[in-house]
Write an enzyme that holds these catalytic residues in place. Structure first.
Site, short mmCIF file in Angstrom:
data_model
loop_
_atom_site.label_atom_id
_atom_site.label_comp_id
_atom_site.label_asym_id
_atom_site.label_seq_id
_atom_site.Cartn_x
_atom_site.Cartn_y
_atom_site.Cartn_z
N HIS A 29 11.59 -20.46 49.79
CA HIS A 29 12.60 -19.60 50.43
C HIS A 29 11.99 -19.13 51.73
O HIS A 29 10.94 -18.46 51.71
CB HIS A 29 12.93 -18.41 49.54
CG HIS A 29 13.44 -18.81 48.19
ND1 HIS A 29 14.78 -18.88 47.91
CD2 HIS A 29 12.79 -19.20 47.07
CE1 HIS A 29 14.94 -19.27 46.65
NE2 HIS A 29 13.75 -19.48 46.12
N GLU A 80 14.67 -20.03 35.07
CA GLU A 80 13.47 -19.32 35.57
C GLU A 80 13.23 -18.18 34.57
O GLU A 80 12.24 -18.19 33.85
CB GLU A 80 13.72 -18.79 36.99
CG GLU A 80 12.53 -18.01 37.56
CD GLU A 80 12.81 -17.40 38.95
OE1 GLU A 80 13.98 -17.34 39.36
OE2 GLU A 80 11.83 -16.96 39.60
N ASP A 136 7.66 -21.33 46.33
CA ASP A 136 8.73 -20.33 46.12
C ASP A 136 8.77 -19.29 47.25
O ASP A 136 9.57 -19.45 48.19
CB ASP A 136 8.60 -19.67 44.75
CG ASP A 136 9.93 -19.18 44.18
OD1 ASP A 136 10.99 -19.49 44.76
OD2 ASP A 136 9.92 -18.50 43.14
N1 ADE Z 1 15.04 -15.82 45.86
C1 ADE Z 1 13.80 -15.92 46.35
N2 ADE Z 1 12.95 -16.25 45.39
C2 ADE Z 1 13.65 -16.40 44.25
C3 ADE Z 1 13.34 -16.75 42.92
N3 ADE Z 1 12.10 -17.03 42.53
N4 ADE Z 1 14.34 -16.78 42.02
C4 ADE Z 1 15.58 -16.49 42.38
N5 ADE Z 1 15.94 -16.16 43.62
C5 ADE Z 1 14.97 -16.12 44.55
ZN ZN Z 2 13.12 -19.87 44.20
#
Ligand code: ADE
Ligand code: ZN
Length: 348
Positions: A26, A207, A285
Site C-alpha cells: 500500500h 487476513e 504490505d
Molecule cells: N490497508 C493497508 N494495509 C492493510 C492491511 N494489511 N489490511 C487491510 N487493509 C489495509
Molecule cells: Zn494489505
C-alpha cells in the site's frame, strides 16, 4: 532446476540480490514518519503527534483496526500532486535498490478524495513516479486502485467513476481496510463492473477474516489473487481449491506479526501454505509501519522458518507467475531468476 547449497550466513545476501516482484504494497503504508512530518510542514497540516519519535512510538498495534487508525492519520498530510509523487518516488527508489524488477502498487483514493483532494491529483502524482522509476531504474511499476471496504458500495462506485478518466494509469482494483464485518460480497456489483471494464481484480481476504471471506472473494468477486489469505489454512477444501487453481496468495510476514495475526514469525504458516502447493508470494504490505521493506521480510522469514534456496527460488518464481505482466515479460523475468541461481552455483 538444480539449486546450489547456500550456507545460512550467505543466504541473506542471496535473498537481497535475487530478482523479484512485489505484489502487495500500500503506497500510503510506505510513508516514513520523517516524510509525514516534512509534508505536514510543507502543507501546514497539524498532526496529533509532537515529533517523529512520538509518532513512531505509537506504532504498537494490537490488530488491523489499531493500525488503520494511525495509517489514515498519517495519510492526511498528502494534498498536492507532488506529495503523491514524493511518496511513491521514495518507495520506488528503495524497491529498485532491493532488486524488485516489478511492483504492483495499491493506493486508497477514498482516503484522499474524502478530504477534498481531486482524483487526478492522486493518480497523476503516483503515475509520474512510476514513469520516472521505469526510465531511471528500469523497474516496472503499475497501480491498483483499492476500494475501502468499511465504506459503502455506492461510495466505491463513485470512486470508480471518478477514476475512469485515468483508466489507462491503473491496471486493476482491490479491496482493503477493515475486514471483519465487511465481507467481499458487499462489493459484488462494483467488482462485476470493474471486470467488465477489463480491470484486474484482487481482494484482501483471510487476513483476520474467516475462510468464508476467501470463498466469497473467489466465487462472488471472481478475484485473480487473494491478498493475505493466511486463514485459508483452517479450511482443507479451500486449500485444495487454491492449490488446484494456483490462485496466488500475496502473503505479508512482518505485517502478520505486527498486527498479531501470528504471535511470532517462527509461528507463521507460510511454509505450510507452500508445502500444500499454493502459489504463495512474499510482500511488505505497509513497510514504513511494520519494520521492514521486501528484503527484510524475506531475510527475517527465512531465518525464523529455516528456509533455504529451494524456497527462495520458488517464492521469487511465484512472484513473477502471480503478477499481471504479459506472458513474454514473465518468461524473461523467470529466465533472469534462473540465470541468477545458476551463476551462484558456478561460484560455489
Ligand atoms: N490497508 C493497508 N494495509 C492493510 C492491511 N494489511 N489490511 C487491510 N487493509 C489495509
Ligand atoms: Zn494489505
Amino acid at each position: 532446476m538444480h539449486l546450489p547449497h547456500i550456507t545460512p550466513q550467505r543466504l541473506p545476501s542471496v535473498l537481497r540480490r535475487m530478482p523479484k516482484a512485489e505484489l502487495h504494497i500500500h503506497i500510503e503504508g510506505s510513508l516514513e514518519p520523517e516524510l509525514i512530518f516534512q509534508l505536514a510542514e510543507r502543507n501546514g497540516v497539524k498532526l496529533p503527534y509532537e515529533s517523529v519519535e512520538a509518532l513512531r512510538a505509537a506504532y504498537a498495534f494490537t490488530d488491523l483496526q489499531s493500525f488503520l487508525d494511525i495509517y489514515y492519520a498519517g495519510a492526511s498530510v498528502l494534498l498536492k500532486e507532488e506529495d503523491f509523487f514524493d511518496m511513491a518516488w521514495a518507495y520506488l527508489q528503495k524497491a529498485a535498490a532491493e532488486n524488485v524488477v516489478h511492483t504492483e502498487i495499491f493506493f486508497d483514493p477514498q482516503t484522499h478524495t474524502a478530504r477534498g483532494v481531486p482524483m487526478g491529483t492522486v493518480i497523476q502524482g503516483l503515475h509520474h513516479a512510476c514513469q520516472r522509476a521505469h526510465q531511471e531504474f528500469g523497474i516496472s511499476a503499475k497501480l491498483i486502485l483499492c476500494f475501502l471496504r468499511h465504506l459503502s458500495e455506492e461510495d466505491a462506485f463513485a470512486t470508480l467513476e471518478a477514476a475512469l478518466p485515468y483508466r489507462h494509469h491503473f491496471i486493476g482494483v482491490g479491496l482493503d481496510s477493515s475486514e471483519l464485518g465487511h465481507p467481499p460480497e458487499k462489493f459484488a456489483r462494483v467488482f462485476a463492473r470493474s471486470r467488465e471494464l477489463g480491470l484486474h481484480v484482487v481482494a484482501h481476504a483471510g487476513e483476520e477474516g474467516p475462510p468464508a471471506y476467501v470463498w466469497s472473494a473467489l466465487d462472488v468477486l471472481q478475484v485473480e489473487r487473494i491478498d493475505h489469505g493466511v486463514q485459508a489454512i483452517h479450511d482443507p477444501a479451500l486449500m485444495q481449491r487454491l492449490a488446484q487453481e494456483r490462485v496466488p496468495l500475496t502473503v505479508c510476514p512482518l505485517s502478520n506479526v505486527k498486527l498479531c495475526v501470528f504471535p511470532t514469525l517462527a509461528q507463521h504458516n507460510l511454509k505450510q501454505l507452500l508445502d500444500a502447493g499454493l502459489c504463495v508470494t512474499v510482500n511488505s504490505d505497509d513497510p514504513a509501519y511494520f519494520g521492514g521493506y521486501l528484503n527484510d521480510n524475506f531475510v527475517q522469514l527465512f531465518e525464523a522458518l529455516e528456509l533455504g534456496p529451494r524456497e527462495a527460488y520458488q517464492l521469487a518464481f511465484n512472484s513473477f507467475e502471480a503478477s499481471f505482466a504479459d506472458a513474454a515479460t514473465k518468461r524473461s523475468w523467470e529466465h533472469q531468476l534462473k540465470t541468477f541461481f545458476e551463476d551462484l552455483r558456478e561460484h560455489d
